[in-house]
Design a protein around this motif. Structure first.
Motif, mmCIF file in Angstrom:
data_model
loop_
_atom_site.group_PDB
_atom_site.id
_atom_site.type_symbol
_atom_site.label_atom_id
_atom_site.label_comp_id
_atom_site.label_asym_id
_atom_site.label_seq_id
_atom_site.Cartn_x
_atom_site.Cartn_y
_atom_site.Cartn_z
ATOM 1 N N ALA A 29 0.879 -1.082 0.094
ATOM 2 C CA ALA A 29 -0.046 -0.032 -0.131
ATOM 3 C C ALA A 29 0.925 1.331 -0.012
ATOM 4 C CB ALA A 29 -1.005 -0.133 1.264
ATOM 5 N N TYR A 30 1.793 1.123 0.749
ATOM 6 C CA TYR A 30 2.872 2.123 0.764
ATOM 7 C C TYR A 30 3.692 2.656 -0.425
ATOM 8 C CZ TYR A 30 2.768 3.765 5.663
ATOM 9 O OH TYR A 30 2.589 4.356 6.870
ATOM 10 N N ILE A 31 3.891 1.404 -1.149
ATOM 11 C CA ILE A 31 4.769 1.502 -2.177
ATOM 12 C C ILE A 31 3.876 1.926 -3.392
ATOM 13 C CG2 ILE A 31 5.931 -0.013 -4.053
ATOM 14 C CD1 ILE A 31 6.895 -1.789 -1.878
ATOM 15 N N PHE A 32 2.611 1.418 -3.785
ATOM 16 C CA PHE A 32 1.715 1.865 -4.545
ATOM 17 C C PHE A 32 1.229 3.269 -4.405
ATOM 18 C CE2 PHE A 32 1.063 -2.828 -5.478
ATOM 19 C CZ PHE A 32 1.457 -2.799 -6.883
ATOM 20 N N GLY A 33 0.954 3.648 -3.236
ATOM 21 C CA GLY A 33 0.470 4.907 -2.998
ATOM 22 C C GLY A 33 1.627 5.790 -3.351
ATOM 23 N N ILE A 74 8.142 7.403 6.283
ATOM 24 C CA ILE A 74 8.329 6.090 7.344
ATOM 25 C C ILE A 74 8.933 6.543 8.652
ATOM 26 C CG2 ILE A 74 9.990 4.412 7.399
ATOM 27 C CD1 ILE A 74 9.906 3.998 4.206
ATOM 28 N N LEU A 75 9.930 7.624 8.486
ATOM 29 C CA LEU A 75 10.443 8.149 9.748
ATOM 30 C C LEU A 75 9.674 8.926 10.693
ATOM 31 C CD1 LEU A 75 14.177 8.986 8.561
ATOM 32 C CD2 LEU A 75 13.411 6.901 9.749
ATOM 33 N N GLY A 76 8.968 9.706 9.888
ATOM 34 C CA GLY A 76 7.859 10.692 10.491
ATOM 35 C C GLY A 76 6.733 9.817 11.243
ATOM 36 N N GLY A 77 6.039 8.983 10.434
ATOM 37 C CA GLY A 77 5.080 7.838 10.966
ATOM 38 C C GLY A 77 5.580 7.039 12.003
ATOM 39 N N ARG A 78 6.746 6.573 12.073
ATOM 40 C CA ARG A 78 7.017 5.777 13.240
ATOM 41 C C ARG A 78 7.366 6.586 14.561
ATOM 42 N NH1 ARG A 78 6.455 0.869 15.299
ATOM 43 N NH2 ARG A 78 8.145 0.123 16.172
ATOM 44 N N LEU A 79 7.959 7.982 14.322
ATOM 45 C CA LEU A 79 8.078 8.778 15.397
ATOM 46 C C LEU A 79 6.701 9.132 16.008
ATOM 47 C CD1 LEU A 79 10.157 10.131 17.267
ATOM 48 C CD2 LEU A 79 10.271 12.170 15.456
ATOM 49 N N GLY A 80 5.914 9.521 15.433
ATOM 50 C CA GLY A 80 4.706 9.914 15.612
ATOM 51 C C GLY A 80 3.919 8.898 16.385
ATOM 52 N N TYR A 81 3.888 7.705 16.022
ATOM 53 C CA TYR A 81 3.451 6.515 16.667
ATOM 54 C C TYR A 81 3.894 6.358 18.218
ATOM 55 C CZ TYR A 81 1.864 1.765 17.894
ATOM 56 O OH TYR A 81 1.219 1.018 18.609
ATOM 57 N N VAL A 82 5.577 6.422 18.082
ATOM 58 C CA VAL A 82 6.266 6.224 19.407
ATOM 59 C C VAL A 82 5.712 7.352 20.391
ATOM 60 C CG1 VAL A 82 8.555 6.508 20.464
ATOM 61 C CG2 VAL A 82 8.205 5.010 18.373
ATOM 62 N N LEU A 83 5.379 8.543 19.964
ATOM 63 C CA LEU A 83 5.419 9.818 20.707
ATOM 64 C C LEU A 83 3.909 10.113 21.289
ATOM 65 C CD1 LEU A 83 7.486 12.509 19.100
ATOM 66 C CD2 LEU A 83 8.048 11.150 21.236
ATOM 67 N N PHE A 84 2.806 9.663 20.286
ATOM 68 C CA PHE A 84 1.414 10.036 20.351
ATOM 69 C C PHE A 84 0.890 8.748 20.823
ATOM 70 C CE2 PHE A 84 2.605 13.129 17.063
ATOM 71 C CZ PHE A 84 2.568 14.156 17.692
ATOM 72 N N TYR A 85 1.143 7.656 20.609
ATOM 73 C CA TYR A 85 0.187 6.362 20.765
ATOM 74 C C TYR A 85 0.731 5.398 21.784
ATOM 75 C CZ TYR A 85 -2.743 8.197 17.118
ATOM 76 O OH TYR A 85 -3.757 8.848 16.412
ATOM 77 N N GLY A 109 1.987 11.644 12.085
ATOM 78 C CA GLY A 109 3.462 11.796 12.336
ATOM 79 C C GLY A 109 4.228 11.625 10.819
ATOM 80 N N GLY A 110 3.472 10.891 10.167
ATOM 81 C CA GLY A 110 4.116 10.726 8.742
ATOM 82 C C GLY A 110 3.741 12.034 8.056
ATOM 83 N N LEU A 111 2.768 12.757 8.277
ATOM 84 C CA LEU A 111 2.212 13.994 7.408
ATOM 85 C C LEU A 111 3.401 14.995 8.009
ATOM 86 C CD1 LEU A 111 0.451 15.718 5.815
ATOM 87 C CD2 LEU A 111 -0.854 16.258 8.052
ATOM 88 N N ALA A 112 3.805 14.958 9.254
ATOM 89 C CA ALA A 112 4.935 16.023 9.778
ATOM 90 C C ALA A 112 6.049 15.687 9.100
ATOM 91 C CB ALA A 112 4.718 16.024 11.439
ATOM 92 N N GLY A 113 6.478 14.231 9.004
ATOM 93 C CA GLY A 113 7.630 14.157 8.367
ATOM 94 C C GLY A 113 7.936 14.631 6.990
ATOM 95 N N THR A 114 6.828 14.299 6.270
ATOM 96 C CA THR A 114 6.942 14.564 4.749
ATOM 97 C C THR A 114 6.945 16.046 4.758
ATOM 98 O OG1 THR A 114 5.399 12.448 4.206
ATOM 99 C CG2 THR A 114 5.587 14.344 2.651
ATOM 100 N N LEU A 115 6.179 16.801 5.346
ATOM 101 C CA LEU A 115 6.256 18.158 5.330
ATOM 102 C C LEU A 115 7.585 18.754 5.410
ATOM 103 C CD1 LEU A 115 3.009 19.312 7.051
ATOM 104 C CD2 LEU A 115 3.235 19.414 4.784
ATOM 105 N N ILE A 142 -4.451 9.385 -2.843
ATOM 106 C CA ILE A 142 -4.099 7.889 -3.192
ATOM 107 C C ILE A 142 -3.555 7.067 -2.165
ATOM 108 C CG2 ILE A 142 -2.818 6.893 -5.160
ATOM 109 C CD1 ILE A 142 -3.008 9.401 -6.728
ATOM 110 N N GLY A 143 -2.431 7.601 -1.503
ATOM 111 C CA GLY A 143 -1.929 6.723 -0.572
ATOM 112 C C GLY A 143 -2.707 6.641 0.741
ATOM 113 N N LEU A 144 -3.551 7.332 1.151
ATOM 114 C CA LEU A 144 -4.516 7.023 2.104
ATOM 115 C C LEU A 144 -5.519 6.098 1.761
ATOM 116 C CD1 LEU A 144 -5.083 10.933 2.958
ATOM 117 C CD2 LEU A 144 -4.314 9.138 4.399
ATOM 118 N N LEU A 145 -6.056 6.124 0.421
ATOM 119 C CA LEU A 145 -7.001 5.129 0.086
ATOM 120 C C LEU A 145 -6.383 3.731 -0.003
ATOM 121 C CD1 LEU A 145 -9.495 4.115 -1.412
ATOM 122 C CD2 LEU A 145 -8.346 4.555 -3.722
ATOM 123 N N PHE A 146 -5.107 3.384 -0.402
ATOM 124 C CA PHE A 146 -4.443 2.235 -0.422
ATOM 125 C C PHE A 146 -4.254 1.667 1.314
ATOM 126 C CE2 PHE A 146 -3.637 2.990 -5.016
ATOM 127 C CZ PHE A 146 -3.842 1.799 -5.276
#
Length: 274
Positions: A29-33, A74-85, A109-115, A142-146
């Motif tokens: 899903a990440y790859i295709f998105g 990837i890095l932002g998404g993981r860091l966000g999960y660690v910090l927030f969840y 977190g992934g959104l912040a990392g991508t920004l 597109i990525g959110l859908l997948f």
């Protein structure tokens, strides 16, 4: 008492296994998105008319931007999960913070990392930051859908108990019919938001730097908040004050940031965006 519920479809989260190597739907899903978003982004910047006559970047610029965005996600998404969840758990098991293959990613977190990644990339190449964020805002659904469909296949992030005729009994959700909230979010944050973004592009949103990115922020934030009313909160976080969830609270700044970008895009143009 269970009156009616749909059985969870027999979908293996692992698409293909080759020895110790497992290719999972979530990874695909990440790859295709990212790949489909990259192709659409190249198409957008190759059409100067969409930008009022001059495209702010070359399609080739997006090849490198994809690399930066991938690491940001990837890095932002993981860091966000660690910090927030699950900060308490990872504080006791710090070695697992980077074990992405064990699961646990945060979209916010992934959104912040991508920004951050895209801002740094744009600055390094002399590209208008807001215009690059506009491109990202158009293709992100597109990525959110997948991603949300992959969440459903994995049988994770399921919804709250429900007596709706389309409720599903998830293998890890107990013998309780639940909202397929992953599919609700796929429809709201994916299909619907993508359609809105395409309409905005047709109406000239890319001619005003920051507008498309702002519309994405508003649309995603409202869609996520709506979906949270049907989604079961992560057990380690639970419900917060007044029945809110972490997803709702993290989405509010996204909506406000989107509103700010749209308002700024209404200002008279005095020069190139940055």
């Amino acid at each position: 008492m269970i009156t009616f519920a749909l059985p969870f479809p027999a979908l293996d989260p692992v698409l293909i296994s080759i020895g110790p190597l497992a290719i999972r739907w979530y990874a695909l899903a990440y790859i295709f998105g990212l790949l489909l978003g990259w192709q659409l982004a190249r198409h957008l910047v190759s059409r100067p008319a969409l930008w009022g006559g001059t495209s702010p970047m070359r399609p080739a610029d997006l090849d490198d931007a994809l690399f930066w965005a991938t690491f940001g996600v990837i890095l932002g998404g993981r860091l966000g999960y660690v910090l927030f969840y699950n900060f308490g758990y990872f504080l006791q098991h710090p070695a697992e913070m980077l074990m992405v293959w064990k699961g646990g990613m945060s979209f916010h977190g992934g959104l912040a990392g991508t920004l951050l990644a895209l801002v740094l990339f744009a600055r390094s190449r002399g590209i208008a930051v807001l215009s690059l964020l506009d491109v990202a805002g158009v293709v992100a659904p597109i990525g959110l859908l997948f991603g949300r469909i992959a969440n459903f296949i994995n049988g994770e992030l399921w919804g709250r108990p429900s007596d709706a005729p389309w409720a599903v009994i998830f293998p890890s959700g107990g013998n309780v019919p639940r909202h397929p909230s992953q599919l609700y979010e796929a429809a709201l944050e994916g299909l619907l938001l993508f359609a809105v973004m395409l309409v905005c592009v047709r109406l000239g949103a890319l001619e005003r730097p920051g507008r498309a990115a702002g519309i994405f922020g508003i649309g995603y934030g409202l869609g996520r908040i709506t979906g949270e009313f049907f989604r079961e909160p992560d057990p380690q976080v639970g419900y917060l004050a007044f029945g809110t969830t972490m997803g709702m609270l993290l989405s509010l700044p996204v909506v406000l940031g989107g509103v700010l970008l749209v308002v700024l895009s209404l200002r008279p143009r005095t020069g190139a965006a940055s």
